[in-house]
Motif scaffolding. Structure first.
Motif, short mmCIF file in Angstrom:
data_model
loop_
_atom_site.label_atom_id
_atom_site.label_comp_id
_atom_site.label_asym_id
_atom_site.label_seq_id
_atom_site.Cartn_x
_atom_site.Cartn_y
_atom_site.Cartn_z
N ALA A 156 41.12 36.47 49.15
CA ALA A 156 41.12 37.32 47.96
C ALA A 156 41.21 38.78 48.42
CB ALA A 156 39.84 37.11 47.16
N PHE A 157 41.93 39.59 47.67
CA PHE A 157 41.96 41.02 47.94
C PHE A 157 42.07 41.76 46.62
CE2 PHE A 157 46.27 39.49 48.12
CZ PHE A 157 47.05 40.47 47.53
N THR A 158 41.57 42.97 46.59
CA THR A 158 41.50 43.77 45.37
C THR A 158 42.81 44.50 45.14
OG1 THR A 158 39.13 44.05 45.71
CG2 THR A 158 40.19 45.57 44.19
N VAL A 159 43.33 44.42 43.90
CA VAL A 159 44.53 45.15 43.54
C VAL A 159 44.30 46.12 42.38
CG1 VAL A 159 46.15 43.42 44.40
CG2 VAL A 159 45.33 43.24 42.07
N ALA A 160 43.33 45.87 41.53
CA ALA A 160 43.06 46.73 40.38
C ALA A 160 41.98 47.75 40.73
CB ALA A 160 42.62 45.90 39.18
N GLY A 161 42.24 49.01 40.39
CA GLY A 161 41.26 50.06 40.62
C GLY A 161 41.18 50.54 42.05
N VAL A 162 42.12 50.15 42.91
CA VAL A 162 42.13 50.63 44.30
C VAL A 162 42.53 52.10 44.29
CG1 VAL A 162 43.22 50.38 46.57
CG2 VAL A 162 42.69 48.35 45.21
N PRO A 163 41.71 53.01 44.82
CA PRO A 163 42.06 54.43 44.81
C PRO A 163 43.43 54.68 45.46
CG PRO A 163 39.79 54.13 45.53
CD PRO A 163 40.42 52.76 45.46
N GLY A 164 44.27 55.43 44.75
CA GLY A 164 45.59 55.76 45.26
C GLY A 164 46.68 54.80 44.83
N SER A 165 46.30 53.63 44.31
CA SER A 165 47.31 52.62 43.96
C SER A 165 47.98 52.89 42.62
CB SER A 165 46.68 51.23 43.93
OG SER A 165 45.84 51.09 42.79
N GLY A 166 47.29 53.57 41.73
CA GLY A 166 47.83 53.79 40.39
C GLY A 166 47.60 52.63 39.44
N VAL A 167 46.96 51.55 39.91
CA VAL A 167 46.68 50.39 39.07
C VAL A 167 45.28 50.56 38.47
CG1 VAL A 167 46.43 47.88 38.97
CG2 VAL A 167 48.12 48.91 40.50
N PRO A 168 45.16 50.64 37.14
CA PRO A 168 43.84 50.83 36.55
C PRO A 168 42.93 49.62 36.77
CG PRO A 168 45.48 50.47 34.83
CD PRO A 168 46.22 50.54 36.14
N TYR A 169 41.64 49.86 36.75
CA TYR A 169 40.66 48.81 36.97
C TYR A 169 40.78 47.68 35.95
CZ TYR A 169 36.32 46.30 37.45
OH TYR A 169 35.38 45.31 37.62
N ASP A 170 41.18 48.03 34.71
CA ASP A 170 41.23 47.01 33.65
C ASP A 170 42.61 46.35 33.50
OD1 ASP A 170 42.47 49.27 32.64
OD2 ASP A 170 41.48 49.18 30.69
N ALA A 171 43.50 46.51 34.48
CA ALA A 171 44.81 45.86 34.43
C ALA A 171 44.63 44.34 34.39
CB ALA A 171 45.65 46.25 35.64
N ASP A 172 45.50 43.66 33.66
CA ASP A 172 45.43 42.21 33.55
C ASP A 172 46.31 41.48 34.56
OD1 ASP A 172 43.61 42.09 31.41
OD2 ASP A 172 45.21 42.43 29.97
N SER A 173 47.39 42.15 35.00
CA SER A 173 48.30 41.53 35.96
C SER A 173 48.98 42.64 36.76
CB SER A 173 49.33 40.65 35.26
OG SER A 173 50.12 41.42 34.38
N VAL A 174 49.59 42.25 37.88
CA VAL A 174 50.30 43.21 38.72
C VAL A 174 51.62 42.61 39.21
CG1 VAL A 174 48.31 44.53 39.56
CG2 VAL A 174 49.00 42.46 40.75
N LEU A 175 52.56 43.49 39.47
CA LEU A 175 53.80 43.11 40.13
C LEU A 175 53.64 43.45 41.59
CD1 LEU A 175 56.16 44.70 37.49
CD2 LEU A 175 55.95 42.27 37.94
N LEU A 176 53.83 42.48 42.46
CA LEU A 176 53.66 42.68 43.90
C LEU A 176 54.95 42.35 44.63
CD1 LEU A 176 50.28 40.73 44.40
CD2 LEU A 176 50.56 43.21 44.17
N ASN A 177 55.18 43.00 45.74
CA ASN A 177 56.21 42.59 46.68
C ASN A 177 55.44 41.98 47.85
OD1 ASN A 177 59.04 42.49 47.52
ND2 ASN A 177 58.28 43.73 49.20
N VAL A 178 55.54 40.69 48.05
CA VAL A 178 54.77 39.97 49.07
C VAL A 178 55.71 39.64 50.23
CG1 VAL A 178 53.34 37.95 49.53
CG2 VAL A 178 53.28 39.02 47.29
N THR A 179 55.29 40.00 51.45
CA THR A 179 56.12 39.78 52.64
C THR A 179 55.35 38.96 53.66
OG1 THR A 179 57.15 41.94 52.29
CG2 THR A 179 57.45 40.93 54.45
N VAL A 180 55.99 37.94 54.22
CA VAL A 180 55.45 37.19 55.35
C VAL A 180 56.27 37.59 56.57
CG1 VAL A 180 55.24 34.89 56.38
CG2 VAL A 180 54.64 35.24 53.98
N THR A 181 55.60 37.89 57.68
CA THR A 181 56.33 38.28 58.87
C THR A 181 55.82 37.54 60.09
OG1 THR A 181 57.17 40.16 60.15
CG2 THR A 181 54.91 40.33 59.35
N ASP A 182 56.74 37.02 60.88
CA ASP A 182 56.49 36.37 62.16
C ASP A 182 55.47 35.22 62.12
OD1 ASP A 182 57.16 36.07 64.82
OD2 ASP A 182 55.53 37.37 65.51
#
Length: 191
Positions: A122-148
């Motif tokens: 688990a990792f935090t995506v809502a309310g992370v300082p600098g991210s611009g995602v408000p704490y009360d966001a319901d969902s997020v758009l992510l770009n997920v990358t797997v490397t090596d």
């Protein structure tokens, strides 16, 4: 890259399909709003001679523009506009707010004590300082990358505290770097 193609001047973000082809070296392409600093988050990763695409949502910058940067290999890049989002703060349920790409997790980071991803994390995506995602966001758009990765597998992104779905968001083989856009609901602890 200045947008016209039916996108109104007040649009806050655009949905794009970014395709890379014909690169002579491996690398990555980054898309971000004009006028902002280039983020550390890649949009699509590629190897020499490969054609690879990824869908992304990018905040629109100054003069309605989005910037592109290729790290290496002088690839040909094809950008298809697939949609746009109204500007300003979301005012209705389901509204979307665009942010400049912001890296919320990198398992390669020396500060990441767990190292590579093994099983669930688990990792935090809502309310992370600098991210611009408000704490009360319901969902997020992510770009997920797997490397090596050490071998073949798949990655599934899902809300914390939920049962893992049977669908994968990203499939990979050993040694590959591959990314995909993911829209995911945010898990919340209920009191």
């Amino acid at each position: 890259m200045l947008f016209r193609s039916g996108v109104p001047s007040g649009a806050g973000a655009v949905a794009l399909n970014v395709t890379v082809t014909g690169a002579s070296l491996p690398g990555f392409v980054v898309a971000w709003p004009a006028g902002a600093a280039m983020p550390t988050a890649s949009t699509v990763n590629y190897v020499a001679g490969e054609t690879r695409a990824n869908t992304t949502v990018v905040k629109v910058g100054s003069l309605g523009s989005v910037l592109l940067h290729a790290s290496a290999g002088c690839p040909h890049v094809v950008v298809d506009l697939v949609g746009w989002f109204a500007g300003g703060a979301p005012i209705a349920v389901g509204g979307i707010g665009a942010v400049t790409p912001y890296r919320v997790l990198d398992t390669r980071s020396p500060a990441n004590r767990e190292g590579c991803l093994r099983g669930y994390r688990a990792f935090t995506v809502a309310g992370v300082p600098g991210s611009g995602v408000p704490y009360d966001a319901d969902s997020v758009l992510l770009n997920v990358t797997v490397t090596d990765p050490g071998g073949p597998g798949y990655l599934t992104v899902f809300p914390d505290l939920a049962m893992p779905p049977t669908a994968s968001n990203l499939n990979f083989v050993g040694g590959q770097t591959v990314a995909n856009g993911v829209w995911v609901k945010i898990g919340r602890a209920h009191v």
